[in-house]
Design a protein around this motif. Structure first.
Motif, mmCIF file in Angstrom:
data_model
loop_
_atom_site.group_PDB
_atom_site.id
_atom_site.type_symbol
_atom_site.label_atom_id
_atom_site.label_comp_id
_atom_site.label_asym_id
_atom_site.label_seq_id
_atom_site.Cartn_x
_atom_site.Cartn_y
_atom_site.Cartn_z
ATOM 1 N N GLY A 199 -6.276 6.066 -24.987
ATOM 2 C CA GLY A 199 -7.142 6.412 -26.112
ATOM 3 C C GLY A 199 -7.128 5.398 -27.235
ATOM 4 O O GLY A 199 -7.822 5.570 -28.231
ATOM 5 N N ILE B 83 -5.917 13.408 -29.147
ATOM 6 C CA ILE B 83 -5.861 13.423 -27.684
ATOM 7 C C ILE B 83 -5.389 14.782 -27.189
ATOM 8 O O ILE B 83 -5.899 15.319 -26.195
ATOM 9 C CB ILE B 83 -4.938 12.294 -27.162
ATOM 10 C CG1 ILE B 83 -5.572 10.933 -27.453
ATOM 11 C CG2 ILE B 83 -4.696 12.446 -25.661
ATOM 12 C CD1 ILE B 83 -4.665 9.754 -27.170
ATOM 13 N N ILE C 67 -8.622 9.299 -20.482
ATOM 14 C CA ILE C 67 -7.935 9.433 -21.769
ATOM 15 C C ILE C 67 -6.894 10.550 -21.705
ATOM 16 O O ILE C 67 -5.827 10.452 -22.314
ATOM 17 C CB ILE C 67 -8.946 9.722 -22.907
ATOM 18 C CG1 ILE C 67 -9.824 8.490 -23.112
ATOM 19 C CG2 ILE C 67 -8.226 10.080 -24.198
ATOM 20 C CD1 ILE C 67 -10.938 8.706 -24.127
#
Length: 219
Positions: A151, A161, A215
């Motif tokens: 990320g 996240i 991610i």
């Protein structure tokens, strides 16, 4: 005199705690409740110095109750008294900002020590749990990362996240807040930042982006 409110759904536990605590000349139990909802009302009304609170309770558990007390800016200091010896629970409660964490199988001297320490403005985590937490921190510190953080390119923070992962799992804002021990308003702010950073318009697009670009793969 240190004023204490007990919140536990077992009346025998509350009675035993009251008798134990009031053997000390400087501590007094001024109120009791058998669930989080009732407990919050009593704490906000009575404004005790300390609230001793279980985690598993009907209507509202101890973690939810602690969050609400924090959001209400209550000056009462919170000690979690629980059977849960898992680090997950300890970390959740510390993230909320509770002042103490003691296991129910601890000796009476430890509980009294915790009450007095928290009353004096200290944080108190029972040594057994503190040692586990310190060991976990050391293990994490010793890990060497060989690649850029997930990320990083998108400029996402670690908390964003975490929120993104829970969005992808289909959780609602209130559920995300409970899982991460943050308010629903804070969740909304994180989601707004995520949408801007990923250049997406809704939760579905955010989840698809996160999965496609790996991610959330490691979280």
């Amino acid at each position: 005199m240190i004023q204490v409110v007990l919140i536990d759904d077992h009346s025998m536990v509350r009675e035993g705690l009251k008798q134990l605590i009031e053997l000390e000349g400087d501590i007094q139990v001024v109120g009791e409740a058998n669930d989080g909802e009732e407990g919050i009302k009593k704490v906000l009304a009575m404004k005790p110095d300390i609230v001793l609170m279980d985690i598993n309770m009907p209507k509202m558990n101890g973690i939810e109750a602690a969050i609400q007390l924090k959001e209400a800016n209550s000056s009462t200091k919170i000690i979690i008294l629980t059977l849960h010896n898992e680090l997950e629970y300890l970390k959740k409660t510390l993230n909320i900002g509770v002042h103490g964490y003691v296991l129910k199988d601890a000796g009476s001297d430890i509980l009294i020590e915790a009450i007095r320490a928290v009353y004096e403005g200290e944080k108190y985590v029972q040594s057994y749990m503190a040692e586990q937490l310190n060991q976990k921190v050391k293990e994490k510190d010793s890990e060497k990362l060989t690649s850029s953080p997930i990320g990083e390119k998108e400029g996402l923070t670690k908390r964003e996240i975490q929120v993104l992962k829970l969005i992808a799992e289909g959780l609602l804002n209130k559920e995300i807040g409970y899982e991460l021990c943050i308010s629903e308003k804070t969740v909304k702010n994180h989601i707004s930042n995520i949408f801007k950073k990923l250049d997406v318009n809704d939760r579905t697009q955010a989840a698809v982006y996160a999965i496609k670009h790996h991610i959330i793969e490691l979280y």
